[in-house]
Design a protein around this motif. Structure first.
Motif, PDB file in Angstrom:
ATOM      1  N   PRO A   1      90.568 -48.373  55.652  1.00  0.00           N
ATOM      2  CA  PRO A   1      89.764 -47.156  55.844  1.00  0.00           C
ATOM      3  C   PRO A   1      89.966 -46.116  54.750  1.00  0.00           C
ATOM      4  O   PRO A   1      89.082 -45.291  54.519  1.00  0.00           O
ATOM      5  N   SER A   2      91.091 -46.160  54.040  1.00  0.00           N
ATOM      6  CA  SER A   2      91.326 -45.176  52.980  1.00  0.00           C
ATOM      7  C   SER A   2      90.377 -45.372  51.803  1.00  0.00           C
ATOM      8  O   SER A   2      90.215 -44.477  50.981  1.00  0.00           O
ATOM      9  N   ARG A   3      89.755 -46.537  51.723  1.00  0.00           N
ATOM     10  CA  ARG A   3      88.848 -46.828  50.602  1.00  0.00           C
ATOM     11  C   ARG A   3      87.428 -46.330  50.852  1.00  0.00           C
ATOM     12  O   ARG A   3      86.580 -46.395  49.964  1.00  0.00           O
ATOM     13  N   ILE A   4      87.146 -45.861  52.049  1.00  0.00           N
ATOM     14  CA  ILE A   4      85.773 -45.493  52.389  1.00  0.00           C
ATOM     15  C   ILE A   4      85.374 -44.235  51.633  1.00  0.00           C
ATOM     16  O   ILE A   4      85.936 -43.164  51.830  1.00  0.00           O
ATOM     17  N   ASP A   5      84.419 -44.384  50.741  1.00  0.00           N
ATOM     18  CA  ASP A   5      83.814 -43.243  50.063  1.00  0.00           C
ATOM     19  C   ASP A   5      82.410 -43.663  49.633  1.00  0.00           C
ATOM     20  O   ASP A   5      81.955 -44.770  49.942  1.00  0.00           O
ATOM     21  N   GLY A   6      81.724 -42.788  48.943  1.00  0.00           N
ATOM     22  CA  GLY A   6      80.342 -43.071  48.581  1.00  0.00           C
ATOM     23  C   GLY A   6      80.190 -44.312  47.739  1.00  0.00           C
ATOM     24  O   GLY A   6      79.268 -45.121  47.932  1.00  0.00           O
ATOM     25  N   LEU A   7      81.086 -44.513  46.763  1.00  0.00           N
ATOM     26  CA  LEU A   7      80.979 -45.675  45.880  1.00  0.00           C
ATOM     27  C   LEU A   7      81.301 -46.964  46.622  1.00  0.00           C
ATOM     28  O   LEU A   7      80.671 -47.999  46.392  1.00  0.00           O
ATOM     29  N   PHE A   8      82.276 -46.920  47.544  1.00  0.00           N
ATOM     30  CA  PHE A   8      82.590 -48.096  48.345  1.00  0.00           C
ATOM     31  C   PHE A   8      81.370 -48.510  49.167  1.00  0.00           C
ATOM     32  O   PHE A   8      81.021 -49.693  49.244  1.00  0.00           O
ATOM     33  N   ILE A   9      80.723 -47.537  49.778  1.00  0.00           N
ATOM     34  CA  ILE A   9      79.550 -47.826  50.600  1.00  0.00           C
ATOM     35  C   ILE A   9      78.433 -48.420  49.751  1.00  0.00           C
ATOM     36  O   ILE A   9      77.774 -49.383  50.145  1.00  0.00           O
ATOM     37  N   GLU A  10      78.226 -47.855  48.563  1.00  0.00           N
ATOM     38  CA  GLU A  10      77.154 -48.340  47.690  1.00  0.00           C
ATOM     39  C   GLU A  10      77.362 -49.802  47.328  1.00  0.00           C
ATOM     40  O   GLU A  10      76.419 -50.581  47.245  1.00  0.00           O
ATOM     41  N   ARG A  11      78.639 -50.209  47.174  1.00  0.00           N
ATOM     42  CA  ARG A  11      78.929 -51.606  46.842  1.00  0.00           C
ATOM     43  C   ARG A  11      78.852 -52.512  48.067  1.00  0.00           C
ATOM     44  O   ARG A  11      78.517 -53.686  47.949  1.00  0.00           O
ATOM     45  N   ALA A  12      79.199 -51.978  49.237  1.00  0.00           N
ATOM     46  CA  ALA A  12      79.304 -52.804  50.434  1.00  0.00           C
ATOM     47  C   ALA A  12      77.956 -53.112  51.070  1.00  0.00           C
ATOM     48  O   ALA A  12      77.790 -54.133  51.733  1.00  0.00           O
ATOM     49  N   LEU A  13      76.972 -52.242  50.872  1.00  0.00           N
ATOM     50  CA  LEU A  13      75.671 -52.418  51.510  1.00  0.00           C
ATOM     51  C   LEU A  13      74.910 -53.605  50.941  1.00  0.00           C
ATOM     52  O   LEU A  13      75.048 -53.954  49.769  1.00  0.00           O
ATOM     53  N   VAL A  14      74.105 -54.212  51.797  1.00  0.00           N
ATOM     54  CA  VAL A  14      73.220 -55.304  51.388  1.00  0.00           C
ATOM     55  C   VAL A  14      71.789 -54.794  51.479  1.00  0.00           C
ATOM     56  O   VAL A  14      71.397 -54.196  52.493  1.00  0.00           O
ATOM     57  N   ARG A  15      71.018 -55.021  50.440  1.00  0.00           N
ATOM     58  CA  ARG A  15      69.648 -54.511  50.395  1.00  0.00           C
ATOM     59  C   ARG A  15      68.679 -55.421  51.144  1.00  0.00           C
ATOM     60  O   ARG A  15      68.618 -56.617  50.915  1.00  0.00           O
ATOM     61  N   ALA A  16      67.906 -54.823  52.056  1.00  0.00           N
ATOM     62  CA  ALA A  16      66.822 -55.536  52.734  1.00  0.00           C
ATOM     63  C   ALA A  16      65.498 -55.266  52.037  1.00  0.00           C
ATOM     64  O   ALA A  16      64.686 -56.166  51.846  1.00  0.00           O
ATOM     65  N   THR A  17      65.250 -53.994  51.684  1.00  0.00           N
ATOM     66  CA  THR A  17      64.081 -53.598  50.909  1.00  0.00           C
ATOM     67  C   THR A  17      64.543 -52.514  49.932  1.00  0.00           C
ATOM     68  O   THR A  17      65.719 -52.149  49.906  1.00  0.00           O
ATOM     69  N   GLU A  18      63.618 -52.004  49.150  1.00  0.00           N
ATOM     70  CA  GLU A  18      63.977 -50.977  48.181  1.00  0.00           C
ATOM     71  C   GLU A  18      64.590 -49.756  48.860  1.00  0.00           C
ATOM     72  O   GLU A  18      65.506 -49.128  48.330  1.00  0.00           O
TER      73      GLU A  18
END
Length: 420
Positions: free
Chosen positions: A217-234
């Motif tokens: 949980p200490s790694r959770i920040d904006g950049l972590f989220i941007e990398r972790a998400l999977v794109r469904a559409t634009e």
């Protein structure tokens, strides 16, 4: 992430700090870094050969740059060497590293030690540019968005009165409509870590982003989220999981709340597929939401659980607007509990009734689409559209106004480019 570099070493005002410096191990890497540096307006002579150990020696007698790029390829003990680097760098130095070791544990340890990013060699032009852009955004710090660029934010939790009532189907449909119909950057957060179907509904591999967030949980920040998400559409991204059913995960409610807040900062809309057991165990997850959608059906068991959940929700979130959705409604055969009796029992009206349409639901599943995307022109589609319109037009989905975290870091364009 800002590394905990030596707070006792300061430039002291003797000379201004350079914007950029790099220490690499081989000519090919040097050429790649020089080419990227030129795009940012940094001098090519700031890229030197020698790697991490040369960086430690050089910076022990000189001022460290604001953004430092180091090569770990010749390091036998990267973690200890990075700690040695921290001792000779001023506080606030942003460090991006590269190396030849492809090891997830090393990557996590390096980020935990304070590195901004770690890139695997051979470097690609896009990965290097993106990493430097992200680091530059961190250096720039938060900046307020212009008044006409500030977008209203929304967070909607979708909770099922019982299992099997169609909670995930409603959640994925709402997320798709927010993204494609309302043209809002939208994230779907599926918090069923073992059996979630958020990614499956869009024919996607869920990745490890959600489980990594729970484990670190200490790694959770904006950049972590941007990398972790999977794109469904634009405009639609998904954070979901399919953790092995034998893997016991500790669910840290505080970590989930932090994850939820970071996602709300990064997207115009966040739709949270929230299992009822998780919600009851962690009421902070719904404490400050604008809208809660309670999905139910007209059965005796669902009637009982709707009564109980409505009472609990009113107590926990008195300021939230609760929308009751009766799903899988049939006329023939009639429902187990008639609408009149159901509404009398829960002491309020059903807000949205979604008719049962097995054929459309099956077609959506086969095509890897949300139900809303496949139900156009049907009564079911009209019902889902009405739910979306209720959430948007009445103002609940246009709640708190905050600039996007990615925009504040200057990463909005980067995210859009990756989506394309």
């Amino acid at each position: 992430m800002n590394a905990p570099w030596n707070p006792n070493k300061r430039s002291g005002g003797v000379a201004p700090r350079e914007a950029f410096g790099a220490y690499v191990c081989d000519p090919a890497t040097a050429d790649a870094v020089r080419a990227a540096a030129a795009e940012f307006g940094w001098a090519a002579d700031k890229v030197e050969l020698g790697g991490l150990r040369n960086a430690v020696q050089a910076l022990s007698v000189s001022t460290s740059p604001q953004l430092l790029f180091v090569d770990l390829s010749e390091s036998d003990d990267p973690i200890n060497d990075i700690n040695a680097l921290a001792e000779v760098c001023e506080a606030g130095t942003i460090v991006v590293a590269t190396g030849a070791v492809n090891d997830v544990r090393l990557y996590r340890e390096l980020l935990a030690s304070g590195l901004q990013d770690y890139l695997l060699k051979p470097l690609t032009e896009e990965a290097l540019r993106d990493a430097l852009l992200a680091a530059q955004g961190v250096l720039a710090g938060p900046k307020p968005a212009a008044a006409d660029e500030v977008k209203p934010r929304s967070a909607i939790a979708v909770i099922g009165a019982r299992g099997g009532v169609g909670t995930s189907t409603v959640a994925t449909s709402l997320a798709w409509l927010m993204a494609e119909r309302s043209k809002r950057s939208t994230a779907l957060l599926d918090l069923d870590v073992h059996f979630g179907t958020g990614a499956l509904a869009f024919d996607l591999e869920p990745g490890r982003g959600l489980t990594d967030a729970l484990e670190n949980p200490s790694r959770i920040d904006g950049l972590f989220i941007e990398r972790a998400l999977v794109r469904a559409t634009e405009k639609l991204a998904v954070l979901s999981a399919e953790a092995p059913i034998t893997q016991s995960l500790y669910i840290d409610g505080a970590a989930l709340h932090h994850l939820q807040e970071e996602m709300r900062a990064a997207f115009d809309s966040v739709v949270i597929d929230l299992p009822r057991e998780l919600a009851v165990a962690n009421p902070a997850l719904i404490a400050d939401l604008q809208d809660i959608v309670l999905v139910t059906e007209q059965t005796l068991a669902a009637t009982r659980d709707t009564i109980r959940l409505l009472a609990w929700l009113r107590q926990q979130t008195p300021g939230a607007r609760i929308t009751v959705v009766a799903n899988k409604v049939t006329a023939t055969p009639p429902p187990e509990v008639a609408k009149k009796d159901f509404e009398a029992s829960i002491e309020r009206a059903i807000d949205i009734a979604l008719p049962h349409d097995a054929k459309t639901a099956a077609n959506a599943a086969r095509q890897g689409k949300s139900l809303a995307a496949a139900a156009g022109g049907t009564k079911l589609g009209s019902g889902i559209d009405a739910l979306h319109a209720r959430l948007v037009e009445a103002g609940g989905a246009l709640g708190d106004v905050r600039p996007s975290l990615l925009d504040r870091l200057g990463l909005g364009a980067l995210l859009a480019k990756r989506a394309a």
